[in-house]
Structure formats: structure tokens, C-alpha cells
Design an enzyme around this catalytic site. Structure first.
Site, mmCIF file in Angstrom:
data_model
loop_
_atom_site.group_PDB
_atom_site.id
_atom_site.type_symbol
_atom_site.label_atom_id
_atom_site.label_comp_id
_atom_site.label_asym_id
_atom_site.label_seq_id
_atom_site.Cartn_x
_atom_site.Cartn_y
_atom_site.Cartn_z
ATOM 1 N N ARG A 171 -52.149 -5.619 -24.952
ATOM 2 C CA ARG A 171 -52.726 -4.416 -25.564
ATOM 3 C C ARG A 171 -53.427 -4.710 -26.895
ATOM 4 N NH1 ARG A 171 -50.526 1.827 -25.773
ATOM 5 N NH2 ARG A 171 -52.387 2.596 -26.841
ATOM 6 N N LYS A 196 -58.836 0.944 -20.146
ATOM 7 C CA LYS A 196 -57.732 1.236 -21.074
ATOM 8 C C LYS A 196 -56.443 1.518 -20.294
ATOM 9 C CE LYS A 196 -56.075 3.146 -25.242
ATOM 10 N NZ LYS A 196 -56.292 3.717 -26.556
ATOM 11 N N ASN A 253 -57.399 -3.679 -30.028
ATOM 12 C CA ASN A 253 -57.507 -3.604 -31.475
ATOM 13 C C ASN A 253 -58.661 -4.466 -32.003
ATOM 14 O OD1 ASN A 253 -55.633 -3.488 -34.350
ATOM 15 N ND2 ASN A 253 -55.436 -1.843 -32.851
ATOM 16 N N GLU A 259 -47.803 -2.656 -26.960
ATOM 17 C CA GLU A 259 -48.592 -3.637 -27.716
ATOM 18 C C GLU A 259 -47.817 -4.915 -28.059
ATOM 19 O OE1 GLU A 259 -52.139 -2.526 -30.636
ATOM 20 O OE2 GLU A 259 -50.299 -2.799 -31.757
ATOM 21 N N LYS A 267 -50.840 6.202 -28.135
ATOM 22 C CA LYS A 267 -50.682 5.916 -29.576
ATOM 23 C C LYS A 267 -50.947 7.203 -30.341
ATOM 24 C CE LYS A 267 -51.686 1.036 -30.583
ATOM 25 N NZ LYS A 267 -52.608 0.075 -31.235
ATOM 26 N N HIS A 325 -60.208 -1.235 -40.055
ATOM 27 C CA HIS A 325 -59.332 -0.336 -40.817
ATOM 28 C C HIS A 325 -59.409 -0.666 -42.309
ATOM 29 C CE1 HIS A 325 -56.584 1.007 -37.223
ATOM 30 N NE2 HIS A 325 -57.725 1.656 -37.262
ATOM 31 N N GLU A 384 -66.562 2.154 -29.592
ATOM 32 C CA GLU A 384 -65.370 1.815 -28.783
ATOM 33 C C GLU A 384 -65.789 1.499 -27.337
ATOM 34 O OE1 GLU A 384 -62.404 1.398 -30.248
ATOM 35 O OE2 GLU A 384 -61.921 3.028 -31.637
ATOM 36 N N ARG A 440 -37.612 16.547 -31.120
ATOM 37 C CA ARG A 440 -37.514 15.215 -30.501
ATOM 38 C C ARG A 440 -38.390 15.068 -29.258
ATOM 39 N NH1 ARG A 440 -31.870 16.023 -31.349
ATOM 40 N NH2 ARG A 440 -31.294 15.236 -33.404
ATOM 41 N N HIS A 498 -60.572 -3.843 -35.283
ATOM 42 C CA HIS A 498 -59.800 -2.862 -36.055
ATOM 43 C C HIS A 498 -59.102 -3.447 -37.273
ATOM 44 C CE1 HIS A 498 -60.651 -0.501 -32.522
ATOM 45 N NE2 HIS A 498 -60.095 0.576 -33.069
ATOM 46 N N HIS A 507 -64.492 6.273 -37.882
ATOM 47 C CA HIS A 507 -63.709 5.221 -37.236
ATOM 48 C C HIS A 507 -64.623 4.294 -36.416
ATOM 49 C CE1 HIS A 507 -60.271 3.252 -35.461
ATOM 50 N NE2 HIS A 507 -60.776 3.466 -34.262
HETATM 51 N N1 LIG Z 1 -54.747 6.820 -30.509
HETATM 52 C C1 LIG Z 1 -55.667 5.921 -30.221
HETATM 53 O O1 LIG Z 1 -55.499 5.073 -29.327
HETATM 54 C C2 LIG Z 1 -56.982 5.950 -30.957
HETATM 55 C C3 LIG Z 1 -58.072 5.232 -30.456
HETATM 56 C C4 LIG Z 1 -59.269 5.299 -31.133
HETATM 57 C C5 LIG Z 1 -59.405 6.091 -32.261
HETATM 58 N N2 LIG Z 1 -58.335 6.795 -32.710
HETATM 59 C C6 LIG Z 1 -58.464 7.692 -33.866
HETATM 60 O O2 LIG Z 1 -59.409 8.702 -33.526
HETATM 61 C C7 LIG Z 1 -59.991 9.219 -34.715
HETATM 62 C C8 LIG Z 1 -61.482 9.354 -34.545
HETATM 63 O O3 LIG Z 1 -61.730 10.220 -33.466
HETATM 64 P P1 LIG Z 1 -63.146 10.946 -33.276
HETATM 65 O O4 LIG Z 1 -64.236 9.983 -33.473
HETATM 66 O O5 LIG Z 1 -63.055 11.701 -32.015
HETATM 67 O O6 LIG Z 1 -63.220 11.895 -34.548
HETATM 68 P P2 LIG Z 1 -62.883 13.441 -34.769
HETATM 69 O O7 LIG Z 1 -61.706 13.862 -34.034
HETATM 70 O O8 LIG Z 1 -62.898 13.631 -36.247
HETATM 71 O O9 LIG Z 1 -64.150 14.178 -34.141
HETATM 72 C C9 LIG Z 1 -65.423 13.929 -34.685
HETATM 73 C C10 LIG Z 1 -66.155 15.247 -35.034
HETATM 74 O O10 LIG Z 1 -66.638 15.846 -33.843
HETATM 75 C C11 LIG Z 1 -66.256 17.228 -33.793
HETATM 76 N N3 LIG Z 1 -66.164 17.562 -32.372
HETATM 77 C C12 LIG Z 1 -65.222 17.123 -31.502
HETATM 78 N N4 LIG Z 1 -65.544 17.483 -30.259
HETATM 79 C C13 LIG Z 1 -66.682 18.202 -30.330
HETATM 80 C C14 LIG Z 1 -67.517 18.819 -29.364
HETATM 81 N N5 LIG Z 1 -67.285 18.714 -28.062
HETATM 82 N N6 LIG Z 1 -68.601 19.497 -29.808
HETATM 83 C C15 LIG Z 1 -68.888 19.553 -31.143
HETATM 84 N N7 LIG Z 1 -68.167 18.949 -32.094
HETATM 85 C C16 LIG Z 1 -67.074 18.268 -31.688
HETATM 86 C C17 LIG Z 1 -64.995 17.292 -34.601
HETATM 87 O O11 LIG Z 1 -64.754 18.573 -35.095
HETATM 88 C C18 LIG Z 1 -65.290 16.293 -35.722
HETATM 89 O O12 LIG Z 1 -66.043 16.909 -36.723
HETATM 90 C C19 LIG Z 1 -59.594 8.269 -35.834
HETATM 91 O O13 LIG Z 1 -58.617 8.853 -36.616
HETATM 92 C C20 LIG Z 1 -59.038 7.067 -35.100
HETATM 93 O O14 LIG Z 1 -58.071 6.386 -35.854
HETATM 94 C C21 LIG Z 1 -57.135 6.737 -32.082
HETATM 95 O O1 LIG Z 2 -54.877 1.913 -27.953
HETATM 96 C C1 LIG Z 2 -54.823 0.920 -28.682
HETATM 97 O O2 LIG Z 2 -53.893 0.108 -28.596
HETATM 98 C C2 LIG Z 2 -55.852 0.666 -29.703
HETATM 99 O O3 LIG Z 2 -55.690 -0.225 -30.529
HETATM 100 C C3 LIG Z 2 -57.061 1.534 -29.678
HETATM 101 C C4 LIG Z 2 -57.807 1.632 -31.004
HETATM 102 O O4 LIG Z 2 -59.148 1.946 -30.678
HETATM 103 C C5 LIG Z 2 -57.294 2.745 -31.912
HETATM 104 O O5 LIG Z 2 -58.158 2.929 -32.990
HETATM 105 C C6 LIG Z 2 -55.863 2.665 -32.373
HETATM 106 O O6 LIG Z 2 -55.464 3.884 -32.945
HETATM 107 C C7 LIG Z 2 -55.636 1.618 -33.427
HETATM 108 O O7 LIG Z 2 -54.279 1.446 -33.517
HETATM 109 P P1 LIG Z 2 -53.515 0.797 -34.733
HETATM 110 O O8 LIG Z 2 -52.232 0.401 -34.100
HETATM 111 O O9 LIG Z 2 -54.331 -0.365 -35.221
HETATM 112 O O10 LIG Z 2 -53.388 1.857 -35.765
HETATM 113 ZN ZN LIG Z 3 -60.220 2.525 -32.446
#
Ligand SMILES: NC(=O)c1ccc[n+]([C@@H]2O[C@H](COP(=O)([O-])OP(=O)(O)OC[C@H]3O[C@@H](n4cnc5c(N)ncnc54)[C@H](O)[C@@H]3O)[C@@H](O)[C@H]2O)c1
Ligand SMILES: O=C(O)C(=O)C[C@@H](O)[C@H](O)[C@H](O)COP(=O)(O)O
Ligand SMILES: [Zn+2]
Length: 367
Positions: free
Chosen positions: A249, A235, A253, A245, A151, A260, A193, A129, A256, A270
Site C-alpha cells: 500500500r 486502488k 503514497n 499499509e 484511510k 505533504h 492522483e 466506537r 506524498h 493536495h
Molecule cells: N483518505 C485517502 O486515502 C485520501 C487520498 C487522497 C487525498 N486525501 C485527502 O483529500 C483531500 C483533498 O480532497 P479534494 O481534492 O477532493 O478536496 P476538497 O474536498 O476540498 O474538494 C475540493 C473543492 O471542490 C468542491 N467540490 C466538491 N465536489 C464538488 C462538485 N461536485 N461540484 C462543485 N464543487 C465541488 C469542494 O467544496 C471544495 O471546495 C486532502 O485533505 C487529502 O489529504 C485522502
Molecule cells: O490510500 C493510501 O494509502 C494513500 O496513501 C492515498 C493518498 O493519496 C492519500 O493522500 C492519503 O491520505 C495519504 O495518507 P498518509 O498516510 O500519507 O496521510
Molecule cells: Zn493523496
């Protein structure tokens, strides 16, 4: 080391991993209202689990671990790539946590990009938890966006982040130096982004991104530091105003809802899905006479500067629309879209007919 702090975010930005432990101790003292500064990490946590992926393991893990003086440290390495944000990998990590008897007084450190961060965050929010999570983002995208705001999530089939939670990290420690080893295509995808922030909140920043694209693409440390700090601050502000959200917030998106829709179907990154999604939103606003052609042209210019795609291929537009219908912002059977309404401004609308949305998606398909 500089800090960005508010009610929900605790972010440290630096050019190395040097002050990581210090930042951890400060974060802990702050959240526990404990003023004792002479603690070390071993007295706060009984063990540390670092979750990372194979590429980050190769390029960053040793540099990071060298700075971490803890007694009990475990490492869990997931395959690199989006497919790891799955129930299967989630379950494997939970089984590992049980095997090593990870306690509630442990901390999980997500060292990696958005995939590691979203997955590790979800593990941390659900295992027993909830155990503490610290985000150490190593991609541009993760440093400006995914590591901040809490998130977490995994995907099921084509449905992105359909299972997840809001769970704030204890600390986000950003080392812009980690971006040195990032492949160029991952750097560019993260710029999507970055550009998003200029379009939703800070029009002057859009000019900065256009005018300074050479320095940024050359990854000059001070340019990187500037853009990461700018985006992280925006952010943090938005999340502080609206953590779950309910309103503001939703602007994060932007791009997105459409994006998505194409991300999984076209098997693209992404960031690329987001630039294509922002283009669709722009085209819709243009068609509805909400924005002027000149603003759209500027959007195209910034995408060109950072080699970002604006059209998709290899997917059926009706399937894209089906995925859009399951977006988390939707309610009462209406698709909610974040649309540009003026320079550096977006609004959420829910009154666009599905046929119009479908037509826009079709027009953004590479012919
Ligand atoms: N939680 C949120 O608010 C939020 C916001 C935006 C995106 N996301 C999510 O994030 C994901 C995309 O993230 P991403 O673009 O970082 O992709 P990722 O985590 O897949 O990383 C991209 C690539 O870079 C490599 N890598 C990472 N750091 C490195 C470094 N310093 N040197 C060499 N290689 C490195 C990784 O191994 C991978 O192959 C998606 O799933 C998306 O939905 C979430
Ligand atoms: O932090 C947020 O809020 C965002 O929407 C950031 C986005 O860049 C990110 O990709 C997020 O994971 C999208 O969220 P979702 O709720 O559409 O899955
Ligand atoms: Zn995003």
C-alpha cells in the site's frame, strides 16, 4: 451501475445517483450475509446523517437527496476547504451527533471531496466506537482515491492526517456525473492522483492519459468513466492486498512524503502538492541514476497536459524537510521515500541522506 468488490472494498460506479439506494441495500445484505433483497434503507438504519460542505450542498445535495427515500435524515454542512479537517470541526460534528441522538444503528454519508470524506470517515470510526459510513465522492480526486481504502483523518498544525484511522466504508458510490459541477482547478488537481496510478502501477495508462488529454479535460463522460474505473480498480486491488499499509500500500503514497512537506507550508491543494512531490521523487531517482531522462521527460509532459505544477514557492526547504521527518511511513529515524525505479514502477527506499533530500527539495523550488 458496475461493481468493484473484494474482501475490503465495495464500490459501485455509475453516471447518476439513480441506483444509490439499491447499492446500499446490496452492500448491507452482502456484509451481513443476509440474502433478503426486499429490505429498504429504513429497515437497515434508523437515521441517516449526510455530511457535506457548502459548495457540494449548493451543487449536488438536492440531486442526491432526491434519490434517498429515508424517514429520518439529518444534514451537517462544514465550511469548504482543507482547514475543516481539524479537531475543532471534528468536535463540532460529534456534538451535533450527540444533540440529534444519533444511534449506532445510523449511517453517516460523506457527500463531497476528500476533505468531507476523510473527516466524516474519522467521525464515523470514532463516534460510539463506530457507526457505518458510506462514501459518495463528488470530486475527481475523491472518486479515484480518497473515498476508497478506508484511510480517514484530520490534520494538526502543518502535519497532515496525523490523527486518523483505517475504517472501511460500507459502500463507495461513485457518480461520475457529479464531476460536471466541479471547478476546472479542482478537476486538474484530481488528475495528479490519476497520473500517480499510471506511474506506480500501469505504464500503458500513462500513454492513455497523454494521448487522450483533450477528451479528459473536456470531461467527456466515457473518458471520465474509464479513468475513474481504472484508478478505483487499482486502488481496490492494492488495498485488498495490504489494507493497513504494511507493504504494498505504500506505493499509493508516491509523491506524498515530499508533497505533504509543501502542502500546508505553501497552502496549495493536495493534488498540486502531490505533483510537486512526484517531481521531487523523479528528480531524486534521476540524480541517483535509477531512471532514464526519457521517463522523466514523459512525466513532465503529462503534468503539462493537465496544468499541474512541479515546483513550489514561498516555503523554506528546511521546514519542508522537518515535516517530511514526521511522515507516517518513517521508522528508526529514517525517511522512507517512494521512488520511481522504472516505467510504471516504484519502490520504497530509506537509505537516502538527509542532505541529498534537502538538496532535491531546494532544486524544486521555483527560482
Ligand atoms: N483518505 C485517502 O486515502 C485520501 C487520498 C487522497 C487525498 N486525501 C485527502 O483529500 C483531500 C483533498 O480532497 P479534494 O481534492 O477532493 O478536496 P476538497 O474536498 O476540498 O474538494 C475540493 C473543492 O471542490 C468542491 N467540490 C466538491 N465536489 C464538488 C462538485 N461536485 N461540484 C462543485 N464543487 C465541488 C469542494 O467544496 C471544495 O471546495 C486532502 O485533505 C487529502 O489529504 C485522502
Ligand atoms: O490510500 C493510501 O494509502 C494513500 O496513501 C492515498 C493518498 O493519496 C492519500 O493522500 C492519503 O491520505 C495519504 O495518507 P498518509 O498516510 O500519507 O496521510
Ligand atoms: Zn493523496
Amino acid at each position: 451501475m458496475e461493481k468493484i468488490e473484494n474482501k475490503v472494498c465495495n464500490i459501485a460506479i455509475d453516471r447518476s445517483y439513480k441506483f444509490f439506494e439499491e447499492a446500499m441495500i446490496l452492500a448491507n445484505c452482502k456484509s451481513n450475509e443476509n440474502t433478503t433483497q426486499d429490505k429498504d434503507v429504513n429497515s437497515i438504519y434508523d437515521s441517516v446523517l449526510v455530511i457535506t460542505d457548502q459548495n457540494v450542498y449548493n451543487h449536488q445535495l438536492n440531486k442526491f437527496i432526491d434519490k434517498l427515500k429515508v424517514k429520518t435524515i439529518y444534514e451537517y454542512i462544514i465550511p469548504a476547504g482543507e482547514d475543516s479537517k481539524s479537531l475543532g470541526v471534528y468536535e463540532e460534528i460529534i456534538n451535533y451527533c450527540i444533540r440529534i441522538n444519533l444511534s449506532r444503528k445510523s449511517v453517516i454519508i460523506a457527500l463531497g471531496g476528500g476533505v468531507v470524506g476523510d473527516l466524516a470517515g474519522f467521525v464515523a470510526s470514532t463516534y460510539m466506537r463506530g457507526v457505518d459510513i458510506v462514501q459518495v465522492p463528488t470530486t475527481l480526486l475523491a472518486q479515484v482515491d480518497s473515498s476508497i481504502g478506508g484511510k480517514t483523518g484530520i490534520s494538526i498544525g502543518n502535519f497532515k492526517n496525523i490523527v486518523g484511522s483505517f475504517y472501511q466504508p460500507k459502500l463507495v458510490y461513485i457518480n461520475v456525473g457529479a464531476l460536471e459541477s466541479l471547478p476546472i482547478e479542482e478537476f486538474e488537481t484530481g488528475m495528479s492522483e490519476v497520473i500517480k496510478y499510471s506511474l506506480i502501477y500501469d505504464y500503458e495508462f500513462l500513454d492513455y492519459l497523454i494521448e487522450n488529454s483533450e477528451d479528459i479535460m473536456e470531461r467527456k463522460t466515457e473518458s471520465l468513466y474509464y479513468i475513474v474505473k481504472k484508478c478505483a480498480s487499482i486502488k481496490a486491488y492494492v488495498v485488498d492486498e495490504d489494507e493497513k499499509e504494511g507493504g504494498l500500500r505504500k506505493i499509493l503514497n508516491f509523491g506524498h512524503t515530499f508533497g505533504h512537506g509543501v502542502e500546508k507550508l505553501c497552502k496549495i491543494s493536495h493534488g498540486h502538492a502531490v505533483s510537486i512531490g512526484m517531481n521531487m521523487a523523479f528528480r531524486l531517482s534521476l540524480q541517483q541514476n535509477i531512471i532514464e531522462q526519457g521517463y522523466y521527460d514523459k512525466f513532465i509532459t503529462v503534468c503539462e497536459k493537465y496544468n499541474l505544477p512541479i515546483e513550489f514557492e514561498d516555503a523554506d526547504e528546511k521546514e519542508v524537510l522537518e515535516i517530511m521527518k514526521s511522515d507516517k511511513k518513517n521508522s528508526f529515524g529514517k525517511i522512507h521515500l517512494v521512488l520511481p525505479v522504472g516505467q510504471g514502477k516504484v519502490e520504497v527506499v530509506n537509505n537516502i541522506d538527509e542532505e541529498i533530500i534537502l538538496d532535491i527539495v531546494k532544486r524544486c523550488k521555483y527560482a
